[in-house]
Design an enzyme around this catalytic site. Structure first.
Site, PDB file in Angstrom:
ATOM      1  N   TYR A 196      75.503  26.458-105.262  1.00 62.24           N
ATOM      2  CA  TYR A 196      74.918  27.760-104.891  1.00 62.24           C
ATOM      3  C   TYR A 196      75.538  28.948-105.623  1.00 62.24           C
ATOM      4  CZ  TYR A 196      74.676  24.756-100.662  1.00 62.24           C
ATOM      5  OH  TYR A 196      74.541  23.716 -99.783  1.00 62.24           O
ATOM      6  N   GLU A 237      73.921  27.908 -82.095  1.00 65.52           N
ATOM      7  CA  GLU A 237      74.456  26.749 -82.826  1.00 65.52           C
ATOM      8  C   GLU A 237      75.250  27.147 -84.044  1.00 65.52           C
ATOM      9  OE1 GLU A 237      70.898  24.827 -83.979  1.00 65.52           O
ATOM     10  OE2 GLU A 237      70.767  23.640 -82.176  1.00 65.52           O
ATOM     11  N   GLY A 290      78.004  27.068 -86.942  1.00 64.42           N
ATOM     12  CA  GLY A 290      78.857  26.079 -87.609  1.00 64.42           C
ATOM     13  C   GLY A 290      79.881  26.834 -88.431  1.00 64.42           C
ATOM     14  N   ARG A 291      79.369  27.461 -89.512  1.00 70.76           N
ATOM     15  CA  ARG A 291      80.219  28.159 -90.467  1.00 70.76           C
ATOM     16  C   ARG A 291      81.144  29.174 -89.783  1.00 70.76           C
ATOM     17  NH1 ARG A 291      78.424  29.025 -95.842  1.00 70.76           N
ATOM     18  NH2 ARG A 291      76.313  28.666 -95.100  1.00 70.76           N
ATOM     19  N   CYS A 326      84.496  16.276-114.846  1.00 67.26           N
ATOM     20  CA  CYS A 326      84.002  16.305-116.215  1.00 67.26           C
ATOM     21  C   CYS A 326      82.657  16.959-116.321  1.00 67.26           C
ATOM     22  CB  CYS A 326      83.970  14.885-116.764  1.00 67.26           C
ATOM     23  SG  CYS A 326      85.635  14.350-117.100  1.00 67.26           S
ATOM     24  N   GLU A 327      82.550  18.194-115.954  1.00 68.03           N
ATOM     25  CA  GLU A 327      81.375  18.993-116.282  1.00 68.03           C
ATOM     26  C   GLU A 327      81.732  20.466-116.201  1.00 68.03           C
ATOM     27  OE1 GLU A 327      78.886  17.146-113.009  1.00 68.03           O
ATOM     28  OE2 GLU A 327      78.173  19.213-112.932  1.00 68.03           O
ATOM     29  N   ARG A 351      80.386  23.990-103.590  1.00 68.52           N
ATOM     30  CA  ARG A 351      79.517  25.120-103.267  1.00 68.52           C
ATOM     31  C   ARG A 351      79.274  26.057-104.459  1.00 68.52           C
ATOM     32  NH1 ARG A 351      80.225  28.565 -99.835  1.00 68.52           N
ATOM     33  NH2 ARG A 351      78.113  28.712 -98.998  1.00 68.52           N
TER      34      ARG A 351
HETATM   35  N1  LLP Z   1      71.548  24.752 -86.591  1.00 66.84           N
HETATM   36  C1  LLP Z   1      70.719  24.201 -87.491  1.00 66.84           C
HETATM   37  C2  LLP Z   1      69.481  23.591 -87.068  1.00 66.84           C
HETATM   38  C3  LLP Z   1      71.101  24.213 -88.855  1.00 66.84           C
HETATM   39  O1  LLP Z   1      70.286  23.662 -89.752  1.00 66.84           O
HETATM   40  C4  LLP Z   1      72.316  24.789 -89.251  1.00 66.84           C
HETATM   41  C5  LLP Z   1      72.735  24.794 -90.653  1.00 66.84           C
HETATM   42  C6  LLP Z   1      73.143  25.351 -88.262  1.00 66.84           C
HETATM   43  C7  LLP Z   1      72.718  25.319 -86.936  1.00 66.84           C
HETATM   44  C8  LLP Z   1      74.473  25.977 -88.565  1.00 66.84           C
HETATM   45  O2  LLP Z   1      74.397  27.049 -89.428  1.00 66.84           O
HETATM   46  P1  LLP Z   1      75.709  27.902 -89.770  1.00 66.84           P
HETATM   47  O3  LLP Z   1      76.107  28.608 -88.498  1.00 66.84           O
HETATM   48  O4  LLP Z   1      76.755  26.959 -90.203  1.00 66.84           O
HETATM   49  O5  LLP Z   1      75.281  28.818 -90.826  1.00 66.84           O
HETATM   50  N2  LLP Z   1      75.511  23.653 -97.089  1.00 66.84           N
HETATM   51  C9  LLP Z   1      75.161  25.058 -96.957  1.00 66.84           C
HETATM   52  C10 LLP Z   1      74.803  25.422 -95.542  1.00 66.84           C
HETATM   53  C11 LLP Z   1      73.677  24.611 -94.953  1.00 66.84           C
HETATM   54  C12 LLP Z   1      73.352  24.987 -93.551  1.00 66.84           C
HETATM   55  C13 LLP Z   1      72.406  24.002 -92.950  1.00 66.84           C
HETATM   56  N3  LLP Z   1      72.075  24.241 -91.596  1.00 66.84           N
HETATM   57  C14 LLP Z   1      76.330  25.900 -97.471  1.00 66.84           C
HETATM   58  O6  LLP Z   1      77.314  25.334 -97.921  1.00 66.84           O
HETATM   59  O7  LLP Z   1      76.276  27.116 -97.436  1.00 66.84           O
END
Ligand code: LLP
Length: 436
Positions: free
Chosen positions: A333, A289, A291-292, A360-361, A329
């Site tokens: 983080y 799965e 995403g990034r 404004c921060e 981000r």
């Molecule tokens: N599957 C599940 C169940 C997840 O919770 C996530 C990400 C992914 C897949 C995808 O993960 P990736 O391949 O994108 O790393 N907002 C944070 C990242 C939060 C990720 C949450 N879950 C940031 O900006 O770094």
């Protein structure tokens, strides 16, 4: 900068596809998110090939990283499945025409309404994450006369090396059932129910992870549980090992190509196949799965440089027309990014500056101490690797408009998300009668 065929510098100009970044900024305005379709296609194809190398599998794109109808269509056309985590994401993939059987519904607290919506949409899989969900889903599926396919999210207790907010599988995480605790009994209960069809296990250990060893540990623990379940007569024919593959943000990070990413996924697939064989289990259908890693490096954000403030010998601020409303981000983080001045891209990065937003921060920064070419007001600043968790986490803080998103596909460029207007910002405002 992690250059490639569709992200490169020529004659001092940064190019995305066939376009000078400065041209895109002029045509579409700034701040602007630019997404590179060619990169999304290339990584998607590489991942799909990798996951099928050692058996059967699927790549479910994690929409939370970047959720738009156009990119979901693009992903579906390249064979990706989808992971959704809200009614909104479900609605989006439906609108993109996704095959609902190839959609997984995640989340540690799915609402009754979301459960109804997903059942009514004929979603492929729920990934059960709590006892409350288990009971509610069982009841609602029963009311519909449906036997719903489910995976169960387990917490394998593996601490991956990443930042705390995105660690998901350390002990006491809010996600999943403890593999060393109640997971086995919960699954046995699910497997005995008429309205739920237990299909397998899910584990996701966090995000922005480079260490192969964390995945290996999680796989070993997950396959071991599958083995124990098999001994109790419960078959896991699907293993979903989540996403989390780390990408390049700055020169501190490895520079991956799509084929290097694919090698990581292939290692996951091989380990799952080998460990399953060792345990005497049939090779499961493997889901990953990401995403990034699919959209992160596809994205570049373009800004116009405005105010510049120099405190000689101490700090130099270069302020841009965006900020934490389009990229929260750093504020969340302290994430690091790299950037260039788009029209001076071959010049040496002769300065180290703090790129500030317009909110404004004081914490509203795009990045601290970033090496950069000499910036002047009016320059276009290009920030790299902003395709994941920037647009998807954008807000209207300070009533700034969320920037539009333009998709570049070779020599074509068009909006996939239009610019918000001031009217959009107030669209849902109402004034109660008694105030008028
Ligand atoms: N599957 C599940 C169940 C997840 O919770 C996530 C990400 C992914 C897949 C995808 O993960 P990736 O391949 O994108 O790393 N907002 C944070 C990242 C939060 C990720 C949450 N879950 C940031 O900006 O770094």
């Amino acid at each position: 900068m992690n250059t490639r065929k569709t992200l490169y510098v020529k004659d001092n100009d940064l190019y995305i596809g066939a376009f000078k970044a400065t041209e895109l900024a002029k045509k579409f305005g700034t701040p602007l998110y630019v997404m590179d379709a060619a990169y999304i296609r290339e990584v998607s194809d590489a991942f799909v090939a990798a996951v099928n190398k050692c058996g059967r599998g699927a790549v479910a794109f994690a929409n939370k990283a970047f959720a738009t109808v156009a990119t979901a269509k693009l992903a579906a056309a390249h064979g990706l499945w989808f992971d959704v985590v809200s009614g909104g994401e479900l609605f989006m993939v439906k609108r993109a025409g996704a095959d609902m059987k190839k959609v997984l519904f995640h989340g540690n607290n799915k609402t009754p309404r979301e459960i109804d919506e997903a059942l009514d949409a004929g979603i492929g899989f729920f990934v059960i994450d709590s006892l409350n969900e288990l009971e509610l889903l069982d009841k609602k599926a029963g009311e519909r006369g449906v036997r719903q396919d489910v995976l169960v999210r387990i917490n394998p207790g593996v601490s991956a090396h990443t930042f705390e907010a995105v660690m998901t599988a350390a002990p006491f995480s809010k996600f999943g059932f403890d593999v060393h605790g109640d997971a086995f009994d919960v699954i046995r209960d699910i497997a005995s129910r008429d309205n739920l069809n237990f299909r397998g296990l899910h584990a996701h250990i966090g995000s922005q992870i480079y260490e192969a060893s964390s995945y290996e540990k999680a796989i070993d623990i997950t396959v071991d549980l599958a083995g124990r379940l098999a001994e109790a007569g419960i078959v896991c024919d699907i293993l979903d090992m989540g996403g989390g593959y780390g990408i390049y943000y700055t020169d501190k990070d490895p520079k991956f190509t799509p084929s290097a990413y694919a090698a990581t996924v292939e290692n996951v697939a091989r380990r799952v196949a080998e460990k399953s064989a060792e345990r005497g289990l049939a090779a499961p259908f493997l889901i990953v799965e990401p995403g990034r890693s699919i959209v992160g490096e596809a994205g570049v954000t373009l800004y116009t440089v405005g105010a510049i403030k120099d405190f000689p010998g101490v700090k130099k601020y270069v302020a841009v027309d965006g900020g934490m409303f389009d990229n929260p981000r750093y504020a969340l983080y302290e994430s690091e990014y790299s950037a260039v001045i788009a029209g001076k891209a071959s010049e040496p990065a002769s300065e180290v500056v703090t790129v500030a937003g317009k909110c404004c921060e004081s914490g509203d920064l795009i990045g601290k101490d970033m090496p950069l070419q000499h910036a002047e007001t009016g320059d276009i600043l290009a920030v790299f690797s902003t395709g994941a968790y920037n647009y998807s986490m954008a807000s209207n803080y300070n009533l700034n408009a969320i920037p539009p998103v333009v998709l570049v596909d070779g020599d074509r460029a068009d909006y996939i998300v239009k610019a918000q207007t001031y009217d959009d910002l107030l669209r849902n405002n109402t004034v109660p009668e008694w105030l008028n």
